[in-house]
Design a protein around this motif. Structure first.
Motif: not given
Length: 196
Positions: A73, A76, A80, A118, A186-187, A189, A193
């Motif tokens: 979480n 994400l 973002a 998130r 960092d991912k 989304p 999403q």
């Protein structure tokens, strides 16, 4: 050709029977064997003994899952924030007259709401691990301060201080996770999403 049809029916019946057996086994009571023989007291004692024997591993599993969910979480939220808020702001895309400004502001608004959501979920996940909970607890006020930021971003009213607040909260969450053994990366989304 006619032989495959009769084989298919028994195979389907067998698979359905296996599925029923597995679900009945998974849903069955583990402590009923003692009460069927009339030894309800020994059944409850053995159930509590088995529960206490299983609790350390169950507790460790809950903590591991809490950290995993926290990392997912928070990652994400960080992705973002950087991709659709910080990066376009620094590139000047949010300035009046900039090419693609409207689209960037809409996406930043979505990203702001998504990141806030998130981050709240990450703070909730952190409660499952004592060390992580202790590290994240002081950051909840910072997370709450981001609540109305999505609207400001969407309307083009966010300034340097607002972007800095987002970055500060994200950095604090990342540092808290790292200190508690749950490193956040960092991912970014997907667009679905953000809107879902």
């Amino acid at each position: 050709m006619t032989r495959s049809v009769p084989l298919r029916r028994p195979l389907v019946a067998f698979l359905l029977a296996c599925a029923v057996l597995v679900s009945a086994t998974a849903c069955g009571d583990s402590g009923d064997s003692g009460s069927a023989t009339g030894t309800g007291t020994s059944s409850s004692a053995s159930a509590s003994a088995s529960a206490s024997a299983a609790s350390p591993s169950a507790s460790a599993e809950k903590q591991r899952l809490a950290k995993t969910r926290f990392v997912a979480n928070a990652g994400l939220a960080a992705g973002a924030t950087y991709q659709w808020i910080v990066k376009p702001y620094r590139a000047g895309t949010f300035r009046k007259g900039a090419e693609g400004r409207t689209f960037a502001l809409v996406k930043a608004g979505l990203a702001g709401g998504f990141a806030y959501n998130r981050l709240k979920a990450a703070a909730e996940n952190a409660k499952g691990d004592p060390l992580l909970s202790k590290a994240v607890a002081p950051l909840t006020a910072g997370i709450e301060s981001l609540q109305g930021m999505a609207t400001k971003l969407r309307n083009g009213e966010a300034g340097e201080g607002d972007i800095g607040a987002f970055e500060s909260v994200i950095d604090s969450i990342k540092n808290a996770g790292k200190d508690a053994g749950a490193e956040v990366k960092d991912k970014v989304p997907s667009t679905s999403q953000l809107t879902g």
